[in-house]
Scaffold this motif. Structure first.
Motif, PDB file in Angstrom:
ATOM      1  N   ARG A 324     117.293  65.432 118.219  1.00 43.14           N
ATOM      2  CA  ARG A 324     118.715  65.777 118.200  1.00 43.14           C
ATOM      3  C   ARG A 324     119.594  64.557 117.929  1.00 43.14           C
ATOM      4  N   GLU A 325     119.196  63.406 118.426  1.00 43.74           N
ATOM      5  CA  GLU A 325     120.024  62.217 118.241  1.00 43.74           C
ATOM      6  C   GLU A 325     120.176  61.880 116.763  1.00 43.74           C
ATOM      7  N   ASP A 326     119.056  61.920 116.025  1.00 44.87           N
ATOM      8  CA  ASP A 326     119.124  61.625 114.590  1.00 44.87           C
ATOM      9  C   ASP A 326     119.930  62.676 113.846  1.00 44.87           C
ATOM     10  N   TRP A 327     119.739  63.944 114.197  1.00 48.82           N
ATOM     11  CA  TRP A 327     120.465  65.016 113.521  1.00 48.82           C
ATOM     12  C   TRP A 327     121.949  64.978 113.868  1.00 48.82           C
ATOM     13  N   LEU A 328     122.288  64.627 115.108  1.00 43.05           N
ATOM     14  CA  LEU A 328     123.697  64.477 115.472  1.00 43.05           C
ATOM     15  C   LEU A 328     124.351  63.357 114.670  1.00 43.05           C
ATOM     16  N   LEU A 330     123.395  62.307 111.745  1.00 40.73           N
ATOM     17  CA  LEU A 330     123.550  62.815 110.382  1.00 40.73           C
ATOM     18  C   LEU A 330     124.771  63.718 110.292  1.00 40.73           C
ATOM     19  N   GLY A 331     124.986  64.561 111.304  1.00 42.66           N
ATOM     20  CA  GLY A 331     126.159  65.428 111.312  1.00 42.66           C
ATOM     21  C   GLY A 331     127.453  64.638 111.254  1.00 42.66           C
ATOM     22  N   GLN A 332     127.498  63.503 111.953  1.00 44.73           N
ATOM     23  CA  GLN A 332     128.685  62.657 111.924  1.00 44.73           C
ATOM     24  C   GLN A 332     128.878  62.026 110.546  1.00 44.73           C
ATOM     25  N   LEU A 333     127.785  61.604 109.936  1.00 47.93           N
ATOM     26  CA  LEU A 333     127.871  61.018 108.595  1.00 47.93           C
ATOM     27  C   LEU A 333     128.357  62.042 107.573  1.00 47.93           C
ATOM     28  N   LEU A 334     127.875  63.268 107.705  1.00 45.61           N
ATOM     29  CA  LEU A 334     128.299  64.334 106.791  1.00 45.61           C
ATOM     30  C   LEU A 334     129.780  64.661 107.006  1.00 45.61           C
ATOM     31  N   ALA A 335     130.197  64.749 108.265  1.00 44.64           N
ATOM     32  CA  ALA A 335     131.590  65.073 108.562  1.00 44.64           C
ATOM     33  C   ALA A 335     132.530  64.012 107.993  1.00 44.64           C
ATOM     34  N   ALA A 336     132.114  62.747 108.067  1.00 41.64           N
ATOM     35  CA  ALA A 336     132.952  61.669 107.534  1.00 41.64           C
ATOM     36  C   ALA A 336     133.122  61.791 106.028  1.00 41.64           C
ATOM     37  N   ARG A 337     132.121  62.340 105.361  1.00 44.93           N
ATOM     38  CA  ARG A 337     132.203  62.478 103.900  1.00 44.93           C
ATOM     39  C   ARG A 337     132.954  63.742 103.490  1.00 44.93           C
ATOM     40  N   ARG A 338     133.043  64.703 104.384  1.00 47.33           N
ATOM     41  CA  ARG A 338     133.859  65.887 104.071  1.00 47.33           C
ATOM     42  C   ARG A 338     135.336  65.607 104.261  1.00 47.33           C
ATOM     43  N   LYS A 339     135.643  64.613 105.063  1.00 45.24           N
ATOM     44  CA  LYS A 339     137.028  64.264 105.331  1.00 45.24           C
ATOM     45  C   LYS A 339     137.590  63.484 104.157  1.00 45.24           C
ATOM     46  N   SER A 340     138.723  63.890 103.646  1.00 42.53           N
ATOM     47  CA  SER A 340     139.341  63.186 102.522  1.00 42.53           C
ATOM     48  C   SER A 340     139.803  61.807 102.972  1.00 42.53           C
ATOM     49  N   PRO A 341     139.297  60.732 102.351  1.00 45.07           N
ATOM     50  CA  PRO A 341     139.715  59.391 102.761  1.00 45.07           C
ATOM     51  C   PRO A 341     141.180  59.111 102.479  1.00 45.07           C
ATOM     52  N   SER A 382     124.333  73.412 115.941  1.00 43.46           N
ATOM     53  CA  SER A 382     124.797  72.674 117.124  1.00 43.46           C
ATOM     54  C   SER A 382     124.879  71.175 116.881  1.00 43.46           C
ATOM     55  N   VAL A 383     124.125  70.647 115.909  1.00 45.72           N
ATOM     56  CA  VAL A 383     124.142  69.198 115.682  1.00 45.72           C
ATOM     57  C   VAL A 383     124.847  68.797 114.390  1.00 45.72           C
ATOM     58  N   ASP A 387     129.866  73.545 108.973  1.00 45.65           N
ATOM     59  CA  ASP A 387     130.198  73.061 107.632  1.00 45.65           C
ATOM     60  C   ASP A 387     129.248  71.978 107.135  1.00 45.65           C
ATOM     61  N   GLY A 388     128.259  71.611 107.964  1.00 47.53           N
ATOM     62  CA  GLY A 388     127.382  70.512 107.608  1.00 47.53           C
ATOM     63  C   GLY A 388     126.159  70.903 106.811  1.00 47.53           C
ATOM     64  N   PHE A 389     125.925  72.205 106.651  1.00 47.32           N
ATOM     65  CA  PHE A 389     124.739  72.620 105.906  1.00 47.32           C
ATOM     66  C   PHE A 389     124.918  74.006 105.313  1.00 47.32           C
ATOM     67  N   LYS A 390     124.099  74.261 104.308  1.00 43.17           N
ATOM     68  CA  LYS A 390     123.967  75.590 103.739  1.00 43.17           C
ATOM     69  C   LYS A 390     122.515  76.013 103.931  1.00 43.17           C
ATOM     70  N   ALA A 391     122.279  77.223 104.392  1.00 47.24           N
ATOM     71  CA  ALA A 391     120.924  77.704 104.636  1.00 47.24           C
ATOM     72  C   ALA A 391     120.594  78.840 103.669  1.00 47.24           C
ATOM     73  N   VAL A 392     119.402  78.764 103.077  1.00 46.32           N
ATOM     74  CA  VAL A 392     118.891  79.807 102.195  1.00 46.32           C
ATOM     75  C   VAL A 392     117.527  80.234 102.719  1.00 46.32           C
ATOM     76  N   VAL A 393     117.332  81.526 102.894  1.00 44.47           N
ATOM     77  CA  VAL A 393     116.061  82.065 103.382  1.00 44.47           C
ATOM     78  C   VAL A 393     115.328  82.724 102.228  1.00 44.47           C
TER      79      VAL A 393
END
Length: 431
Positions: A324-328, A330-341, A382-383, A387-393
């Motif tokens: 979970r720590e690594d995935w959390l 990653l979630g923070q890194l993704l969120a920072a890139r979704r935010k318009s600088p 949860s991590v 908005d951090g991922f798209k899932a395809v089954v």
């Protein structure tokens, strides 16, 4: 770092005897094995079949192996301080680059169809055998944790004549164990990675799915190591009239019986990934009809002398369970890139490098009993955030990357195109 469930296991003589009895192993056998332990110092590097098997074969037999050393284009042997790495790299030199990471047991040939499909779409691909698999050597004095796997990734990338880490880096596709490794690697090297695609990914497997037997077999210090190796080798070695597949090897990672029988039936009902003939006979290369999942696995178990070491150490130390720590992160890194600088940093600010679009792609099998789709989607939310991922089954089990490589390539290419458009729109917004 030892896997969380393994670190909580404490040696108990009574438990050991009960486990041995349940496995049908007598006390006399364990004593004999202890007495027969080889006291000589083990080698720091176990050579791969490249050095131990191929020199004994004539050329025609080498070419007919389930996994010949030239099974994929662009083969090279890369010498490193950790041993030789088998790398394959091909495709247009000016194409976007894609690094593919395979699972815990099958070598990188398992991603060959996916690689060829990506090259047909104009991408440059790189695959390599993890240490202790296929034609890569096995270091024995270091755990198979994210430090070793990250080092191997960097060594493979550095071996290319082309630059892989500039201009927003490379796409990364991780399958099963390779997915867990990809996430943990991205935590530290996000600026190198253009995007992440995770297929039936490990990393967030719940420890409740680890059976009691597996907790004992892959523990450290509870039973003599030589005894554990003997027991595990018996479990994974193909017997007459049986086969060894990625799904059967994956059953060492999780067990359907770890929960209630009702849960086991739910996840195994009509599941191809439970070891059905459709997967055992799946052809890994359209150019080599004898290269099936079961034939390659049987060849590897027999001739890759470091496989058992790599397999056991990976289950104990690799990023498979509840990372979970690594995935959390990653979630923070993704969120920072979704935010318009441009919002906080002013006009002209450049978007952060890597992970374009701030989202990753999860591809899951509908009947996969190893990576249960409902659990992974819930835990990823949860991590990583919604908005951090798209899932395809996709229809299929744990081995969808082998049986539906072309479809996976299509999903990945479509996702990359969408991510690039999102990134480009954000970049234009900052100008």
């Amino acid at each position: 770092m030892m896997t969380a469930w393994a670190s909580n296991l404490r040696p108990q003589v009574t438990t050991s005897c009960l486990v041995l009895g349940a496995m049908g192993v007598s006390l006399g056998l364990s004593v004999c094995m202890l007495m027969s332990q080889n006291s000589s110092k083990k080698p720091m590097i176990i050579p791969s079949p490249r050095a131990t098997h191929l020199p004994q074969l004539p050329t025609e037999e080498t070419s007919s192996l389930p996994y010949p050393p030239d099974a994929l284009p662009g083969a090279r042997d890369v010498e490193t301080p950790y041993g030789v790495i088998k790398v394959f790299e091909w495709g247009p030199e000016d194409g976007e680059k894609v690094l593919l990471l395979h699972g815990i047991s099958t070598p990188c040939l398992s991603l060959g169809i996916l690689g060829e499909a990506l090259v047909e779409k104009g991408y440059r691909v790189m695959l390599f055998d993890f240490f202790g698999r296929g034609y890569s050597d096995t270091p024995t004095d270091i755990p198979f944790d994210i430090r070793l796997y990250s080092t191997q990734i960097l060594l493979a990338l550095a071996s290319s004549k082309l630059p892989w880490t500039g201009n927003n880096g490379f796409h990364m596709i991780g399958y099963s164990l390779g997915g867990g490794i990809a996430v943990s690697f991205a935590r530290y090297y996000s600026h190198m990675i253009r995007s992440l695609v995770l297929v039936a990914s490990a990393g967030l497997i719940r420890s409740e799915h680890v059976s009691r037997r597996s907790r004992i077999l892959y523990s450290e210090g509870l039973l003599p190591e030589n005894l554990l190796r003997w027991l595990i080798r018996r479990r994974i070695t193909p017997q007459p009239a049986t086969t060894t597949s990625e799904a059967k090897m994956a059953s060492e990672v999780v067990a359907a019986t770890s929960n209630s029988e009702q849960s086991a039936k739910k996840h195994h009902k009509n599941s191809d990934a439970s070891g059905g003939d459709s997967f055992d006979n799946a052809v890994l290369s359209p150019h080599r009809p004898n290269s099936t999942v079961s034939s390659v696995m049987a060849w590897q178990v027999q001739h890759q002398q470091g496989f058992l070491t790599a397999f056991m150490s990976s289950i104990r130390h690799a990023p498979i369970y509840e990372q979970r720590e690594d995935w959390l992160k990653l979630g923070q890194l993704l969120a920072a890139r979704r935010k318009s600088p441009g919002a906080d940093e002013g006009a002209g600010a450049e978007p952060l490098p890597g992970l374009l679009g701030g989202k990753i792609l999860l591809i899951l099998g509908s009947t996969d009993p190893v990576i249960v789709k409902e659990e992974l989607i819930h835990d990823a939310t949860s991590v990583l955030g919604e908005d951090g991922f798209k899932a395809v089954v996709m229809d299929g089990g744990h081995e969808i990357v082998m049986t539906k490589g072309k479809e996976v390539a299509g999903l990945a290419a479509g996702f990359w195109s969408q991510s690039w458009m999102t990134w480009a729109q954000g970049k234009n917004h900052c100008i």
